[in-house]
Design a protein around this motif. Structure first.
Motif, PDB file in Angstrom:
ATOM      1  N   VAL A 446      38.492  16.299 -15.326  1.00  0.00           N
ATOM      2  CA  VAL A 446      38.974  17.466 -15.889  1.00  0.00           C
ATOM      3  C   VAL A 446      39.725  17.279 -17.193  1.00  0.00           C
ATOM      4  CG1 VAL A 446      40.394  19.352 -15.364  1.00  0.00           C
ATOM      5  CG2 VAL A 446      39.191  18.369 -13.289  1.00  0.00           C
ATOM      6  N   GLY A 447      39.584  18.074 -18.141  1.00  0.00           N
ATOM      7  CA  GLY A 447      40.215  18.181 -19.108  1.00  0.00           C
ATOM      8  C   GLY A 447      40.450  19.387 -19.908  1.00  0.00           C
ATOM      9  N   GLN A 448      41.073  19.632 -21.091  1.00  0.00           N
ATOM     10  CA  GLN A 448      41.303  20.479 -22.011  1.00  0.00           C
ATOM     11  C   GLN A 448      41.304  20.313 -23.425  1.00  0.00           C
ATOM     12  OE1 GLN A 448      45.456  21.713 -20.430  1.00  0.00           O
ATOM     13  NE2 GLN A 448      44.435  23.320 -18.978  1.00  0.00           N
ATOM     14  N   LEU A 461      42.997  16.942 -26.993  1.00  0.00           N
ATOM     15  CA  LEU A 461      42.004  16.946 -26.148  1.00  0.00           C
ATOM     16  C   LEU A 461      42.555  16.177 -24.734  1.00  0.00           C
ATOM     17  CD1 LEU A 461      39.135  17.131 -24.830  1.00  0.00           C
ATOM     18  CD2 LEU A 461      38.403  15.326 -26.141  1.00  0.00           C
ATOM     19  N   ARG A 462      42.972  16.838 -23.686  1.00  0.00           N
ATOM     20  CA  ARG A 462      43.621  16.200 -22.947  1.00  0.00           C
ATOM     21  C   ARG A 462      42.574  15.866 -21.589  1.00  0.00           C
ATOM     22  NH1 ARG A 462      48.302  20.643 -22.467  1.00  0.00           N
ATOM     23  NH2 ARG A 462      49.021  20.398 -24.614  1.00  0.00           N
ATOM     24  N   ILE A 463      42.586  14.772 -21.062  1.00  0.00           N
ATOM     25  CA  ILE A 463      41.703  14.310 -20.092  1.00  0.00           C
ATOM     26  C   ILE A 463      42.672  13.569 -19.096  1.00  0.00           C
ATOM     27  CG2 ILE A 463      39.855  13.051 -19.264  1.00  0.00           C
ATOM     28  CD1 ILE A 463      39.184  14.846 -21.539  1.00  0.00           C
ATOM     29  N   VAL A 464      42.420  14.217 -17.752  1.00  0.00           N
ATOM     30  CA  VAL A 464      43.367  14.028 -16.609  1.00  0.00           C
ATOM     31  C   VAL A 464      42.912  12.496 -15.953  1.00  0.00           C
ATOM     32  CG1 VAL A 464      43.972  14.561 -14.325  1.00  0.00           C
ATOM     33  CG2 VAL A 464      43.766  16.341 -15.808  1.00  0.00           C
ATOM     34  N   ARG A 465      43.872  11.787 -15.864  1.00  0.00           N
ATOM     35  CA  ARG A 465      43.563  10.368 -15.461  1.00  0.00           C
ATOM     36  C   ARG A 465      42.679  10.376 -14.208  1.00  0.00           C
ATOM     37  NH1 ARG A 465      48.269   5.419 -15.891  1.00  0.00           N
ATOM     38  NH2 ARG A 465      49.220   6.166 -17.782  1.00  0.00           N
ATOM     39  N   HIS A 518      51.663  10.003 -18.112  1.00  0.00           N
ATOM     40  CA  HIS A 518      51.770   9.714 -16.821  1.00  0.00           C
ATOM     41  C   HIS A 518      50.417  10.343 -15.935  1.00  0.00           C
ATOM     42  CE1 HIS A 518      55.488   7.610 -16.637  1.00  0.00           C
ATOM     43  NE2 HIS A 518      56.026   8.632 -17.289  1.00  0.00           N
ATOM     44  N   ASN A 519      49.924  11.562 -16.171  1.00  0.00           N
ATOM     45  CA  ASN A 519      48.898  12.156 -15.736  1.00  0.00           C
ATOM     46  C   ASN A 519      47.584  12.168 -16.657  1.00  0.00           C
ATOM     47  OD1 ASN A 519      50.412  12.872 -13.573  1.00  0.00           O
ATOM     48  ND2 ASN A 519      51.596  14.474 -14.609  1.00  0.00           N
ATOM     49  N   ALA A 520      47.765  12.079 -17.872  1.00  0.00           N
ATOM     50  CA  ALA A 520      46.682  12.451 -18.538  1.00  0.00           C
ATOM     51  C   ALA A 520      46.521  11.589 -19.912  1.00  0.00           C
ATOM     52  CB  ALA A 520      46.606  13.870 -19.130  1.00  0.00           C
TER      53      ALA A 520
END
Length: 542
Positions: A446-448, A461-465, A518-520
């Protein structure tokens, strides 16, 4: 969670490594909250798995939990592993004084030697170590002196043990970093180390050193020859050790900083207890080799730019030949061939294209390592369109891994960034590919894509770990030798660490960066539609 892991019987090497990492992480973070029966079963499971988990994986886990683990039973379990694993956790782990006092009686001499070298332990722990006796911590100190090919007496206590076994990718990235650090560092910043003194125990393991960083030498053994480019000594030293003979100008290879890494020459003499005649180890000195001792006149410092370019050339030539012949067979240019041969040739062509993309990444990393970035040459690119194209290109890989990729757009857009089109595609493509490779089959990525105030000067561009790297810290993720399975991911020739470092290098050259949260994981690229700071302040004031 514990019950689920223990219920599954690991059938192969990969599942055993995964189970080891999961149990270690759970005990390190929540061991004090678990039921006693769960703790007992978990430690028993780790003991059963230990012979089937590679030493380098156990050492990496020890280093990871040493930073945040506070569960004494898990520390005690790792302290009873081999010396390299035991030292990796005992060098840094933090426990309460009561936990240390309960742990010390069950430790061996090597573990207590590591603890004796620490200066941050509670005062009561120091007294307990002293009460256990000097013989349980370090060997008696010698009283001889010598230089170069004769010997010198140490006067300090034993120190900690360190070990390292970098992969080929680690070595490649290390050479790039070494070149960059040398280019940015003044020539007179510090005096290079040319010699050091050391002492070993009766097992040949170096436990005291003076004149060089302890972590580069402590824990190495002169009793066994090193192979495969690993740190250690040559066969001449190992042979002399078995005979308890004098060692003269033997070779020693070290890893570490530019001042420490590379080839050394050392000489050493055995020493014996005056009262009993018992063999107690070797004392020696090491120095850099003279010019006439360097094989084939090889220079001390290599230029990684030239060697990497030569490597790329040597890779491309046979790759192009293999791909060309495969295309000839696939196209039946020399006559009809069977369907099985055509299918095999098409597979070779596809694999060659993948390897070619990896070579391009290596070339990009080498180019960024020695060429200053030119941000003025950046162009305006549609980041949203590039992300969409990369999703299309990764469709086959996503289907193969049964992974669902969901990227949402946050903000009004347009998502226009400042970077070269080729670099933007490589950054986004390599980042998503690397994260897909470490996802569990059937997982969701999942990302934004974000452009919004107060960050409208950057497109994010954020991608959840993925779950496999959920608890790994930034240092581990950027380490070219790290992977969730303890080895390079099966679907990726380049490691996760190399890919992330490449993305960060390209982003910084364009004026952005890669943040590991920590999360992304967030890729920042300069926005081509960003407003000046003064204009934003006026709008906020209105």
């Amino acid at each position: 969670m514990i019950a689920t892991i223990l219920r599954q019987a690991p059938a192969d090497r990969r599942t055993r490594i995964t189970a080891w990492r999961q149990l270690t992480d759970i005990l390190a973070q929540r061991g004090n909250q678990l039921a006693e029966e769960d703790v007992r079963r978990s430690l028993h499971a780790l003991a059963v798995l230990r012979p089937h988990v590679p030493e380098d994986v156990r050492r990496d886990c020890a280093r990871a939990i040493a930073r945040h683990g506070r569960f004494a039973p898990l520390v005690a379990f790792y302290a009873h592993d081999v010396a390299a694993v035991s030292a990796a956790i005992l060098r840094e782990v933090r426990l309460s004084e009561a936990d240390w006092l309960a742990l010390l009686p069950a430790t061996n001499a090597m573990a207590r030697s590591v603890l004796a070298g620490r200066r941050d332990l509670p005062e009561g722990v120091g007294r307990a170590l002293a009460a256990l006796g000097a013989a349980s911590v370090a060997l008696p100190h010698p009283a001889q002196a010598a230089t170069d090919d004769t010997l010198s007496a140490p006067t300090r206590p034993a120190e900690s043990v360190a070990d390292a076994a970098p992969s080929q990718i680690s070595e490649l990235v290390r050479r790039i970093d070494k070149y960059q650090s040398r280019r940015n560092q003044p020539a007179s910043a510090r005096k290079p180390r040319r010699s050091f003194q050391f002492e070993t125990g009766p097992d040949g393991v170096i436990h005291w050193v003076d004149g060089i960083t302890r972590g580069a030498v402590i824990g190495l053994s002169i009793a066994d020859a090193a192979f495969g480019g690993e740190p250690g000594t040559d066969g001449a030293a190992a042979g002399a050790f078995r005979q308890r003979a004098e060692i003269v100008r033997a070779r020693l290879w070290l890893e570490g900083t530019a001042d420490e890494a590379g080839e050394w020459r050392f000489s050493a003499l055995p020493w014996f207890d005056p009262a009993t005649g018992q063999f107690r180890g070797y004392r020696g000195t090491a120095r850099r080799p003279h010019h006439n001792e360097t094989p084939y006149g090889r220079p001390q410092a290599d230029d990684p730019g030239d060697s990497i370019r030569q490597l790329i050339h040597e890779l491309r030539s046979p790759l192009n030949a293999i791909s060309g012949f495969a295309q000839i067979i696939s196209g039946q240019m020399f006559g009809p061939v069977s369907q099985s041969y055509r299918a095999m040739a098409e597979t070779i062509v596809a694999d060659a294209a993948s390897v070619q993309a990896i070579i391009d990444d290596l070339e990009t990393a080498a180019r960024r390592g020695h060429k200053a970035p030119d941000r003025d040459s950046n162009e305006t690119v549609d980041v949203a369109a590039i992300v969409k194209q990369v999703e299309t290109d990764l469709a086959a890989l996503l289907a193969e891994h049964r992974i669902e990729l969901t990227l949402a757009h946050v903000g009004s857009g347009p998502f226009l960034g400042r970077a070269s089109d080729a670099d933007a595609r490589r950054m986004i493509g390599r980042l998503l590919t690397a994260l897909v490779d470490v996802c569990e089959p059937g997982g969701i990525l999942v990302g934004q894509l974000v452009t919004e105030s107060p960050h409208d000067d950057m497109i994010q561009l954020r991608i959840v770990r993925p779950a496999a790297i959920r608890f790994a810290d930034a240092a581990d993720l950027l380490d070219p030798g790290f992977s969730p399975d303890g080895e390079a991911p099966g679907a990726a020739v380049l490691s996760l660490g190399f890919s992330l470092r490449l993305v960060d290098s390209l982003a910084r050259a364009a004026g952005g960066r890669l943040d590991i949260g920590h999360n992304a994981l967030t890729l920042h690229l300069p926005s081509a539609t960003s407003k000046p700071e003064t204009e934003r302040e006026l709008q906020q004031g209105e």
